[in-house]
Scaffold this active site. Sequence first.
Site, PDB file in Angstrom:
ATOM      1  N   SER A 264       0.741  -1.145  -0.155  1.00 59.17           N
ATOM      2  CA  SER A 264      -0.064  -0.033   0.053  1.00 59.17           C
ATOM      3  C   SER A 264       0.864   1.284  -0.028  1.00 59.17           C
ATOM      4  O   SER A 264       2.284   1.212   0.223  1.00 59.17           O
ATOM      5  CB  SER A 264      -0.877  -0.111   1.180  1.00 59.17           C
ATOM      6  OG  SER A 264      -0.027   0.015   2.495  1.00 59.17           O
ATOM      7  N   LYS A 265       0.410   2.362   0.003  1.00 52.84           N
ATOM      8  CA  LYS A 265       0.857   3.629  -0.107  1.00 52.84           C
ATOM      9  C   LYS A 265       1.850   3.764   1.252  1.00 52.84           C
ATOM     10  O   LYS A 265       3.009   4.308   1.125  1.00 52.84           O
ATOM     11  CB  LYS A 265      -0.092   4.876  -0.053  1.00 52.84           C
ATOM     12  CG  LYS A 265      -0.294   5.160  -1.688  1.00 52.84           C
ATOM     13  CD  LYS A 265      -1.356   6.447  -1.749  1.00 52.84           C
ATOM     14  CE  LYS A 265      -2.807   6.222  -1.162  1.00 52.84           C
ATOM     15  NZ  LYS A 265      -3.539   7.239  -1.447  1.00 52.84           N
TER      16      LYS A 265
END
Length: 512
Positions: A264-265
Amino acid sequence: MTKPVRVRFAPSPTGGLHLGGVRTVLYNYLFARQHGGQFILRIEDTDQTRFVPGAEDYIFNCLAWCGLVPDESVQRPGAVGPYRQSERKEMYHQYAHRLVEQGDAYYAFDTPAELEQMRERFKTAENPSPTYNQHTRQHMRNSLHMELEAARELIAEGTPYVVRIKMPDDETIRFTDMIRGEVSFHSSQVDDKVLLKADGMPTYHLAVVVDDYLMQITHAFRGEEWLSSAPVHLRLWQQLGWTDHMPQWAHLPLIMGPDGAKLSKRHGNKYGFPIFAMNWTDPVKNEFTEGFRERGFLPEAFVNLLALLGWNDGSGQEIMTLDEMVSRFSMERVHSAGAQFDFEKAKWYNHEWIKRSSAQRLLPDVKAVLQQRGLQPTATDEQLASIIDLVKERCTLLPDFYEQLAYFFAAPARIDLDSISGKWNEQKTLFFAELIRSYELLPYWQSTDLEHSFKEIAAANHLKPGELMLPFRIMLVGGKFGPGVFDIAQHIGQADTIGRIRLTLGLLGPAH
Ligand code: GLU
């Protein structure tokens, strides 16, 4: 006769494309090319609340950068358009109403408050968030307890409604996934998903089935997060009478971060690596996410590393061109377990690709890097290309070309005198003074001649050339890096080479 292969990538324009999204595109693309089929891009924008301006353009730009351009899309319409679901809105209605007619779906009139009450009423310790399903549907306001005519009257009066699928009470729903093999679900585990929303838009569930059918999709590859929706879709394929046309499915495994959790980010921020294909600034959240392109990855390397994140051809070969991947790809060899992303390995791929790319291929990218850093090289493309060949082995990411090339065009801003001065002496000063005189007289400026004179003068002065090369390198490039020092001198040219030796001799001052 087998049908021509048609695959699709169906993004929702809600943000930038991350590694997992581009990998789905890539597997679709490889499969389509391998089978001489068509790769379709369909924009799934039925959830208007999640629409993000600019996201659609971003997706197209990103695919163009990767070289994975769809055969049919909004930009290149084929025969089965429109390719944006919001523009197909009316097409879905007849199917939703047909399902209601058949008793496989129903109209539901519950207000948000009523839905909330239901959740409160049926909440238990084992089931903290009850859903609209075979147990709760009979307590709700829907067409299952009224004549269809009465329900239609309500609709005609303008009562807001949705259409929900009526999942069977006790059935096992099965399909064969190209990666996972036999997968089955029990219908009682699946809730009565909304198919048509109160605003008249279909939900993803209805739209994906109708569109895969109407667009004659033969294979549907999508992320593993959609596996739990498969029973709803299977049921729709069956009840609409289209089972014979159902695409073969493959649910692609997730990509994990270094800590084993879904990439994920957050991982990108924590470990400092990009996870999006290209820079993306979300205009709604005003959030910036870094991209592989801007970090200096070559698209060839990016698609190569993505393909190998969860797939290999069994030969052990890791560096592959897109054409090689097309001929070797097989969905059955995609691992069902999640693949772990390793940024160091990603950089390794890029380094390998830079080494293998011709200077001509690298030229425009390198020029862009130099320009960004404000350097306008005074060289022809041919000269620049031969310098690129000299230094490319030393560049992992494209911006590295700046460090490796800048000194060819301008004297280094900083010279690492400390690495010279410790072992400096008068003899060395005399050596370089003599070298200048000899270099001034050279009729040709070729690295072999430069090396020859250098070694001759060293021998005549009883000095080891090895001890003189490092100072010479630092004089020319500023530090302990770069390719062969005589090659550098050749490219810098006579006047600049001599100028830089003089400059450093001046900085070192008179020898004691
Ligand atoms: N619109 C879905 C997404 O955003 C597509 C899933 C599918 O390919 O069926 O991922």
